[in-house]
Motif scaffolding. Structure first.
Motif, PDB file in Angstrom:
ATOM      1  N   ARG A   1       0.742  -1.092  -0.048  1.00 33.98           N
ATOM      2  CA  ARG A   1       0.106   0.118  -0.075  1.00 33.98           C
ATOM      3  C   ARG A   1       0.848   1.204  -0.018  1.00 33.98           C
ATOM      4  N   LEU A   2       0.398   2.279  -0.736  1.00 31.11           N
ATOM      5  CA  LEU A   2       1.158   3.445  -0.665  1.00 31.11           C
ATOM      6  C   LEU A   2       0.707   4.354   0.523  1.00 31.11           C
ATOM      7  N   THR A   3       1.783   4.906   1.095  1.00 32.12           N
ATOM      8  CA  THR A   3       1.520   6.002   2.149  1.00 32.12           C
ATOM      9  C   THR A   3       2.342   7.112   1.831  1.00 32.12           C
ATOM     10  N   VAL A   4       2.260   8.299   2.395  1.00 31.59           N
ATOM     11  CA  VAL A   4       2.775   9.319   2.220  1.00 31.59           C
ATOM     12  C   VAL A   4       4.322   9.322   2.790  1.00 31.59           C
ATOM     13  N   GLU A   5       4.418   8.224   3.923  1.00 30.78           N
ATOM     14  CA  GLU A   5       5.567   8.052   4.270  1.00 30.78           C
ATOM     15  C   GLU A   5       6.679   7.145   3.263  1.00 30.78           C
ATOM     16  N   ASN A   6       6.046   6.272   2.567  1.00 32.47           N
ATOM     17  CA  ASN A   6       6.845   5.480   1.871  1.00 32.47           C
ATOM     18  C   ASN A   6       7.082   5.996   0.342  1.00 32.47           C
ATOM     19  N   LEU A   7       5.989   6.842  -0.047  1.00 30.82           N
ATOM     20  CA  LEU A   7       6.145   7.810  -1.230  1.00 30.82           C
ATOM     21  C   LEU A   7       7.015   8.623  -1.042  1.00 30.82           C
ATOM     22  N   SER A   8       7.399   9.415   0.041  1.00 35.03           N
ATOM     23  CA  SER A   8       8.374  10.264   0.260  1.00 35.03           C
ATOM     24  C   SER A   8       9.664   9.332   0.361  1.00 35.03           C
ATOM     25  N   GLU A   9      10.121   8.160   0.718  1.00 31.66           N
ATOM     26  CA  GLU A   9      11.168   7.659   0.754  1.00 31.66           C
ATOM     27  C   GLU A   9      11.525   7.116  -0.598  1.00 31.66           C
ATOM     28  N   ALA A  10      10.446   7.077  -1.681  1.00 29.71           N
ATOM     29  CA  ALA A  10      10.609   6.510  -2.882  1.00 29.71           C
ATOM     30  C   ALA A  10      11.211   7.800  -3.875  1.00 29.71           C
ATOM     31  N   MET A  11      10.533   8.739  -3.444  1.00 25.85           N
ATOM     32  CA  MET A  11      10.905  10.098  -4.263  1.00 25.85           C
ATOM     33  C   MET A  11      12.178  10.429  -4.030  1.00 25.85           C
ATOM     34  N   GLU A  12      12.785  10.252  -2.601  1.00 24.40           N
ATOM     35  CA  GLU A  12      14.221  10.618  -2.187  1.00 24.40           C
ATOM     36  C   GLU A  12      15.298   9.692  -2.943  1.00 24.40           C
ATOM     37  N   ARG A  13      14.909   8.279  -3.292  1.00 26.06           N
ATOM     38  CA  ARG A  13      15.679   7.324  -3.805  1.00 26.06           C
ATOM     39  C   ARG A  13      15.637   7.753  -5.272  1.00 26.06           C
ATOM     40  N   GLY A  14      14.228   7.885  -5.727  1.00 24.35           N
ATOM     41  CA  GLY A  14      14.299   8.372  -7.121  1.00 24.35           C
ATOM     42  C   GLY A  14      15.411   9.518  -7.553  1.00 24.35           C
ATOM     43  N   SER A  15      15.165  10.577  -6.627  1.00 20.35           N
ATOM     44  CA  SER A  15      16.012  11.853  -7.045  1.00 20.35           C
ATOM     45  C   SER A  15      17.560  11.498  -6.932  1.00 20.35           C
ATOM     46  N   LEU A  16      17.868  10.715  -5.920  1.00 21.22           N
ATOM     47  CA  LEU A  16      19.372  10.242  -5.919  1.00 21.22           C
ATOM     48  C   LEU A  16      19.679   9.484  -7.181  1.00 21.22           C
TER      49      LEU A  16
ATOM     50  N   SER B   1       6.903  14.075   7.389  1.00 18.12           N
ATOM     51  CA  SER B   1       7.345  14.595   8.812  1.00 18.12           C
ATOM     52  C   SER B   1       6.243  14.906   9.575  1.00 18.12           C
ATOM     53  N   ALA B   2       5.349  15.717   8.939  1.00 17.05           N
ATOM     54  CA  ALA B   2       4.250  16.578   9.743  1.00 17.05           C
ATOM     55  C   ALA B   2       3.094  15.762   9.902  1.00 17.05           C
ATOM     56  N   ALA B   3       2.835  14.567   9.530  1.00 17.78           N
ATOM     57  CA  ALA B   3       1.796  13.774   9.265  1.00 17.78           C
ATOM     58  C   ALA B   3       1.524  13.334  10.629  1.00 17.78           C
ATOM     59  N   HIS B   4       0.592  13.313  11.195  1.00 10.51           N
ATOM     60  CA  HIS B   4       0.077  12.818  12.739  1.00 10.51           C
ATOM     61  C   HIS B   4       0.089  11.220  12.507  1.00 10.51           C
TER      62      HIS B   4
ATOM     63  N   PRO C   1       1.183   9.021   9.521  1.00  9.98           N
ATOM     64  CA  PRO C   1       1.853   9.024   8.159  1.00  9.98           C
ATOM     65  C   PRO C   1       1.500   7.845   7.407  1.00  9.98           C
ATOM     66  N   GLN C   2       0.907   6.753   8.175  1.00  3.08           N
ATOM     67  CA  GLN C   2       0.458   5.503   7.291  1.00  3.08           C
ATOM     68  C   GLN C   2      -1.116   5.585   6.848  1.00  3.08           C
ATOM     69  N   SER C   3      -1.681   6.684   7.273  1.00  2.00           N
ATOM     70  CA  SER C   3      -3.019   6.715   6.947  1.00  2.00           C
ATOM     71  C   SER C   3      -3.296   7.054   5.279  1.00  2.00           C
ATOM     72  N   ARG C   4      -4.362   6.629   4.985  1.00  2.00           N
ATOM     73  CA  ARG C   4      -4.957   7.319   3.446  1.00  2.00           C
ATOM     74  C   ARG C   4      -5.086   8.569   3.500  1.00  2.00           C
ATOM     75  N   ALA C   5      -5.528   9.250   4.692  1.00  4.07           N
ATOM     76  CA  ALA C   5      -5.812  10.756   4.567  1.00  4.07           C
ATOM     77  C   ALA C   5      -4.683  11.506   4.596  1.00  4.07           C
ATOM     78  N   ALA C   6      -3.406  11.125   5.126  1.00  3.38           N
ATOM     79  CA  ALA C   6      -2.295  12.027   5.008  1.00  3.38           C
ATOM     80  C   ALA C   6      -1.890  11.669   3.603  1.00  3.38           C
ATOM     81  N   LEU C   7      -1.884  10.515   3.062  1.00  2.00           N
ATOM     82  CA  LEU C   7      -1.628  10.544   1.529  1.00  2.00           C
ATOM     83  C   LEU C   7      -2.307  11.445   0.645  1.00  2.00           C
ATOM     84  N   VAL C   8      -3.584  11.351   0.693  1.00  2.00           N
ATOM     85  CA  VAL C   8      -4.575  12.252  -0.005  1.00  2.00           C
ATOM     86  C   VAL C   8      -4.302  13.702  -0.001  1.00  2.00           C
ATOM     87  N   ASP C   9      -3.928  13.934   1.585  1.00  2.00           N
ATOM     88  CA  ASP C   9      -3.763  15.497   1.840  1.00  2.00           C
ATOM     89  C   ASP C   9      -2.548  16.091   1.141  1.00  2.00           C
ATOM     90  N   CYS C  10      -1.535  15.386   1.186  1.00  2.00           N
ATOM     91  CA  CYS C  10      -0.206  15.704   0.492  1.00  2.00           C
ATOM     92  C   CYS C  10      -0.465  16.206  -0.852  1.00  2.00           C
TER      93      CYS C  10
END
Length: 333
Positions: free
Chosen positions: A104-119, A149-152, A154-163
């Protein structure tokens, strides 16, 4: 699909939506193409990479997002053409490295994925340049890192949608600013073509997460050069035939190849290609080496001396999928 952000269905849906929207806007992206050379193929190349990703997953059954993206990215990179097409495949492969084991995609693992993709994207280029799709990538990376970092929760769907509202807004602004980061884009009065293509792919990801059937591209109408001739976001007139103004006399070829090398061999080949070519990209296709410690490396280079490049590449290791295509400077229709 509505409401789902997990597994194979979401990954397939993302690539299908990205393929659709890149197909619709392919010629616009081609017209924007002025950097690194005005060869009018950015849209074509990025569409081919996304199509290769989608086709690579036909018949693949897995709920592991990273496994699916790794399979798609490897195939897309093996078939990749051009700077932007290659870098898009590199990004997909980079995402895979941080999403293995996730269903499942979350804001947390999407952030990690984008970090690695950028590198991965910055490392693939011998001479990375801001004002290209890299600027959009880095803006996405920074935005997602803040939200994770700011998500209360970070594993929730709401946090992903909100970003995504902020992500799209920030990436759009980064794309607008590319016009003023590169002299070639400023002279032509256009935003970066590769960055525009990546923005479309991110819009397709937003549509996937939101469960929408279509990709909302309204923001693109405000970009300089997007309409093909009228003043864009910068508010100044664009030049006729703008997408070839930056280098009307360019000649040479674009070489693409896959070469089997160990890491030292890859570094050595990069050094030699930097001496005899431009726009060099060299990046491993495989996440892990074979038993002999070798990877398949995807090679991209612009050169005036294709025979010399061919000699260097073939002397480096076992070569597959070698091609050399003219870098055209055609005029706008």
């Amino acid at each position: 699909m509505k409401g789902r952000v997990s597994g194979a269905g979401a990954v397939h849906r993302w690539f299908a939506l990205a393929e659709d929207v890149l197909g619709v806007h392919c010629e616009r992206l081609n017209r924007l193409n002025v950097f690194p050379v005005p060869d009018s193929d950015t849209g074509t190349n990025m569409l081919a990479s996304v199509r290769a990703c989608r086709q690579a997953l036909d018949g693949v059954r897995s709920e592991d997002i990273g496994e699916l993206l790794a399979h798609a990215g490897s195939q897309a990179m093996y078939e990749a053409r051009g700077n932007s097409g290659t870098l898009l495949a590199v990004l997909v492969s980079g995402f895979a490295e941080r999403l293995h084991g996730h269903r499942r995609l979350t804001v947390e693992n999407l952030s990690e994925a984008m970090e690695r993709g950028s590198l991965r994207a910055w490392s693939a280029l011998s001479t990375p340049v801001p004002g290209t799709m890299l600027s959009v990538v880095d803006t996405a990376r920074e935005c997602l890192a803040r939200h994770a970092s700011a998500a209360h929760e970070p594993q929730s769907r709401a946090a992903l949608v909100d970003c995504f509202e902020d992500l799209v807004s920030q990436c759009h602004q980064a794309l607008v600013e590319t016009e003023f980061q590169l002299p070639a884009l400023r002279r032509a009065g256009v935003v970066d073509s590769g960055g525009s293509g990546l923005f479309l792919v991110l819009l397709a990801l937003r549509a996937t997460v939101m469960g929408h059937d279509d990709v909302d591209t309204a923001l693109l109408d405000k970009l300089s050069g997007w309409d093909g001739g009228r003043p864009g976001a910068a508010g100044h007139e664009e030049h006729a035939d703008h997408h070839h103004e930056s280098d009307p006399g360019h000649t040479g070829v674009e070489v693409m190849a896959t070469v089997r090398l160990d890491p030292l061999g890859g570094a050595s080949l990069r050094h030699r290609l930097d001496e005899i070519g431009e726009a060099v990209i060299i990046t491993p296709i495989d996440a892990q080496p074979d038993r002999a410690g070798f990877y398949r490396w995807r090679i991209h280079v612009h050169t005036e001396d294709e025979a010399h490049v061919a000699q260097v590449v073939h002397e480096a290791g076992d070569v597959q999928n070698y091609s050399a295509s003219p870098l055209y400077s055609t005029q706008a229709e």
